[in-house]
Design an enzyme around this catalytic site. Sequence first.
Site, PDB file in Angstrom:
ATOM      1  CB  SER A 193      -0.916   0.014   1.224  1.00 34.28           C
ATOM      2  OG  SER A 193      -1.561   1.266   1.305  1.00 34.28           O
ATOM      3  CB  SER A 234      -2.563   4.487   2.209  1.00 28.59           C
ATOM      4  OG  SER A 234      -3.512   4.275   1.193  1.00 28.59           O
ATOM      5  CE  LYS A 251     -11.576  -0.505  -0.232  1.00 29.20           C
ATOM      6  NZ  LYS A 251     -11.384   0.115  -1.535  1.00 29.20           N
ATOM      7  CB  ALA A 281     -18.374  -8.115 -10.135  1.00 32.21           C
ATOM      8  NE  ARG A 295     -12.140 -15.418 -12.640  1.00 36.46           N
ATOM      9  CZ  ARG A 295     -11.020 -15.589 -11.958  1.00 36.46           C
ATOM     10  NH1 ARG A 295      -9.967 -16.093 -12.575  1.00 36.46           N
ATOM     11  NH2 ARG A 295     -10.927 -15.238 -10.688  1.00 36.46           N
ATOM     12  CE1 TYR A 352      -0.549   1.724  -5.818  1.00 40.74           C
ATOM     13  CE2 TYR A 352      -2.925   1.932  -5.838  1.00 40.74           C
ATOM     14  CZ  TYR A 352      -1.765   1.618  -5.180  1.00 40.74           C
ATOM     15  OH  TYR A 352      -1.810   1.191  -3.885  1.00 40.74           O
ATOM     16  N   GLY A 377      -4.428   4.092 -12.270  1.00 40.20           N
ATOM     17  CA  GLY A 377      -5.080   4.105 -10.958  1.00 40.20           C
ATOM     18  C   GLY A 377      -4.496   5.060  -9.931  1.00 40.20           C
TER      19      GLY A 377
END
Length: 276
Positions: A16, A18, A67, A129, A153, A220, A241
């Site tokens: 990450s 972040s 999430k 998805a 998929r 990204y 990204g």
Amino acid sequence: MVKKKFAITGSPISHSLSPVLHNYWLKKYNIEGEYVLMEESEKNLANIIKKIRNKELDGINVTLPYKQKIIPFLDKLVNDAKNTNSVNTIYLDNDSSVIGENTDVFGIQAAYLKQISHVENKKALVIGAGGVAPSIIFALRKTKISNISIINRTKEKSLFLKKKFNYLSVLEWDNLENEIINFDLIINATSLGLKGKEDFNLNFDLAKVKKSLVFIDTIYNPLETKTLKLLKNADVKTFNGLEMLIYQGQKSFYLWNKINPEIDDSLIELLMSKIK
Ligand code: NAP
């Protein structure tokens, strides 16, 4: 002065960016604090939220695969978290309630959709998805795009999303190559092309791509997937990204610190140096 503490939790999260993003801004705005990685197993989610409640943590970002899984531990979902059932930013509000918010929707709008002229008239296709898909779909809808299709998929996951977003058209994965010609805006929300898995890519036949296509790759790392490179070389308008990452982080930073941090060139250079 008490040092502020922020973190990102998920698994795996060692990749990450972040912490780089938020620590840059904390320093730039002279906020005493740090932003760290917190790789946690699912059984520790309750404990992390307890740390928000007792102010050991001032805010957290949540990423794959938590999430949705984090939601039962929160007191309240607000705004786009409610709209998507997907949370990436958590904080304690003035009433001591633990709030779940979603800044990915803003990230997608600010980084991409606001930069595309007449975007509302475009026919959009979301490929994938998984966890990020609800935020992409809702950002498209919020931007008043009415024609939105999804292809994945595993079709069941598309059908599950259609239960929440009933305006979606669900397409067949085996038809992907033939469907591409029908779309003006295509978003790769799969992990196809991700670093370490470069051999698995989306196959776009350039003969079947609209000249006016806009292609967004949410990946990204690498900054340019093979698919993005192929389309860019064919003069298709492309986005990677990185900007989505930066803009979702900008809104999280604002929610926690009440400062809207600047996205300056040094920050972008710093992030890109970490990707190389
Ligand atoms: P996720 O929940 O793990 O979903 C992965 C998606 O990729 C699923 O749709 C999955 O399809 C598909 N996929 C994986 N391998 C595939 C293969 N070999 N063939 C076809 N489809 C395949 O991940 P996520 O959280 O949604 O993230 C998806 C992408 O978004 C990642 O590349 C991530 O880097 C990117 N992302 C970017 C940002 C940003 O700020 N730029 C933020 C979040 C996510 P199945 O359902 O069939 O398995």
